[in-house]
Design an enzyme around this catalytic site. Structure first.
Site, mmCIF file in Angstrom:
data_model
loop_
_atom_site.group_PDB
_atom_site.id
_atom_site.type_symbol
_atom_site.label_atom_id
_atom_site.label_comp_id
_atom_site.label_asym_id
_atom_site.label_seq_id
_atom_site.Cartn_x
_atom_site.Cartn_y
_atom_site.Cartn_z
ATOM 1 N N ALA A 11 7.847 13.142 -6.418
ATOM 2 C CA ALA A 11 7.801 12.208 -7.390
ATOM 3 C C ALA A 11 6.624 11.336 -7.322
ATOM 4 C CB ALA A 11 9.190 11.313 -7.033
ATOM 5 N N ARG A 16 -4.699 8.769 -6.348
ATOM 6 C CA ARG A 16 -6.083 9.205 -6.040
ATOM 7 C C ARG A 16 -6.627 10.493 -6.557
ATOM 8 N NH1 ARG A 16 -5.597 9.419 0.389
ATOM 9 N NH2 ARG A 16 -3.109 9.324 -0.187
#
Ligand code: UD1
Ligand code: CA
Length: 458
Positions: A11, A16
């Site tokens: 989830a 990044r």
């Protein structure tokens, strides 16, 4: 032995990765990260696999709808403990639960089996996968007592300097009874540095309830490495590729450089296959005995028969190449082509959706598309089958023993009779008879006494 439920946490946002695509849908080898984890989970024969999804979850569900898993949404990402909790209403209390991460793709099934074995031997055991790292920065640390018993896990952000000295880290992978898990998850609180419900806090609760925390280490550090950015994705891709290369070498394949092969899908090999550098094998490739693949070749969804050579810089896609063929260098075999044995396809030749029978040769600079070619045919340099009229594709039939002279065009639909010869430079628009020479070009003439024009000097 109890039934096993596998819960995969997927989830997280994956910020990044700097991508619109959800993190677990990024590709490693030929599968998404999550597919790797699911296929590892499947190899443990669980009774169910539950994926906790959140950010971008609808995309994940849509794209991986072929997976035999249950999807449970975690609406808000309130921590790993909260994530696992979302699955628990669907898990039978009599089961064991294995928690995996959707962004940790390369865990070996054998390692997970060792972890699960810990639960079989004693129902009072909590199995935790830990690792010892030179650089433990960022990870939760394992805290043990003087007699080396695990007491708890402390997250980096909550740890004091002494706790941070522990080089033993939490990989995040754990296995325990559903019953215990339910109890401890319900007691979780989020009064910590990140205000999250930490899954790691249940260790301390389990210890308090008298359980033994039994740890297993992976055989390789990369087994429990997670992917958070494109650098880590590329690093694990290299690990994966080297593993694929090693397994091919174990099957007897000679790789000129295992670091310069990329395998994206299944590869089946015979004996004594040799593969030169910078080769990509994709989407299911079968290589027969003694097959030799030259440098810089790409082979997709194809089979190559025994003793065949794919010379450098060639591409074979969606096709079947028979035994003892020579393809390339610089050849392109496009989908739905079937080459029998002893066929030769030379440089700058493109073959598309064609069948080519035994010992036929197309050695230079040709396009053969939508063609059925018989045995022992010789196609001269620069021959083109004109298969497309701008709207429809048409078939060219070339019977056995035909010889087509260089620079000929065969305008389809057209049929070249058995044993026919086509003179060089012909444009063939009508069927040609068997065993005869057919020419379709202007006649050569010489004009004697002709004078070349000369420039007049003024
Ligand atoms: C977690 C562990 C840490 C461990 C590390 C290993 C906790 C509190 N910490 O830290 O001890 O060393 O993993 O990499 O468990 N996820 C959800 N929902 C959430 C939060 C996370 O599904 O609400 C998923 C993420 O998608 C990811 C996994 O859980 O796959 C781990 O989450 P992440 O935020 O990376 O945990 P860490 O802080 O790295
Ligand atoms: Ca992480």
């Amino acid at each position: 032995m109890k039934n096993l439920s596998v819960v995969i946490l997927a989830a997280g946002k994956g910020t990044r990765m700097r991508s619109k695509r959800p993190k677990v849908l990024h590709i490693l080898g030929s599968y998404s990260l999550l597919e790797h984890v699911v296929s590892t989970a499947e190899s443990l024969n669980p009774c169910e696999i539950i994926i906790i999804y959140g950010h971008g979850g609808e995309d994940v569900k849509d794209q991986l709808s072929h997976l035999k898993v249950s999807w449970v949404e975690q609406k808000e990402q309130l921590g790993t403990g909260h994530a696992v909790q979302q699955a628990m209403p669907y898990v039978n209390d009599a089961n064991n639960v294995l928690v995996l991460y959707g962004d940790v793709p390369l865990t070996k099934p054998e390692t997970l089996q060792l972890l699960l074995n810990k639960l079989d031997s004693d129902s009072n055991v909590f199995a935790l996968m830990t690792d010892v790292l030179d650089d433990a920065n960022g990870y939760g640390r394992i805290i043990r007592d003087e007699s080396k018993r695990v007491l708890r896990i402390v997250e980096q952000k909550d740890a004091n300097p002494k706790e941070l000295q522990s080089k033993e880290i939490n990989t995040g992978i754990l296995a325990v009874s559903a019953k215990g898990l339910n109890k401890w998850l319900n007691a979780l609180e989020n009064n910590n540095a990140q205000n999250e419900y930490y899954l790691t806090d249940i260790i301390r609760m389990a210890v308090k309830d008298g359980l033994t925390i039994d740890t297993v280490n992976p055989s390789y550090h990369w087994e429990t490495l997670g992917i958070n950015d494109k650098n880590q994705l590329a690093q694990l891709e290299r690990v994966y590729q080297l593993n694929m290369a090693k397994s091919l070498m174990e099957k007897g394949v000679c790789l000129r450089d295992p670091a310069r092969l990329d395998v994206r899908g299944s590869v089946t090999v015979g004996m004594d296959v040799t593969i030169d550098i910078n080769v990509v094998l994709e989407d299911g490739v079968v290589l027969g005995d003694n097959v030799n693949i030259g440098a810089n070749c790409i082979i997709r969804r194809s089979s190559i028969g025994a003793n065949s050579v794919i010379a450098p810089n060639s591409m074979v896609d969606g096709s079947m190449i028979g035994e003892s063929c020579v393809i390339g260098p610089f050849a392109r075999i496009r989908p739905d082509s079937v080459l029998s044995s002893h066929v030769k396809v030379g440089n700058f030749v493109e073959i598309k959706k064609s069948s080519i029978d035994i010992e036929s040769k197309i050695n230079h600079l040709s396009y053969i598309g939508d063609t059925n070619m018989g045995k022992n045919v010789n196609i001269g340099a620069g021959t083109i089958t004109c298969n497309y009229d701008g709207a429809n594709k048409h078939l060219t039939i070339i019977h056995d023993d035909v010889f087509v002279g260089s620079d000929s065009q065969l305008v389809a639909p057209v049929c070249i009779g058995k044993g026919a010869t086509i003179g060089a430079g012909s444009t063939i628009t009508k069927n040609t008879p068997e065993n005869e020479l057919t020419l379709a070009r202007s006649r050569q003439q010489s004009i004697s006494g002709w004078n070349r024009p000369e420039k007049k000097t003024k």
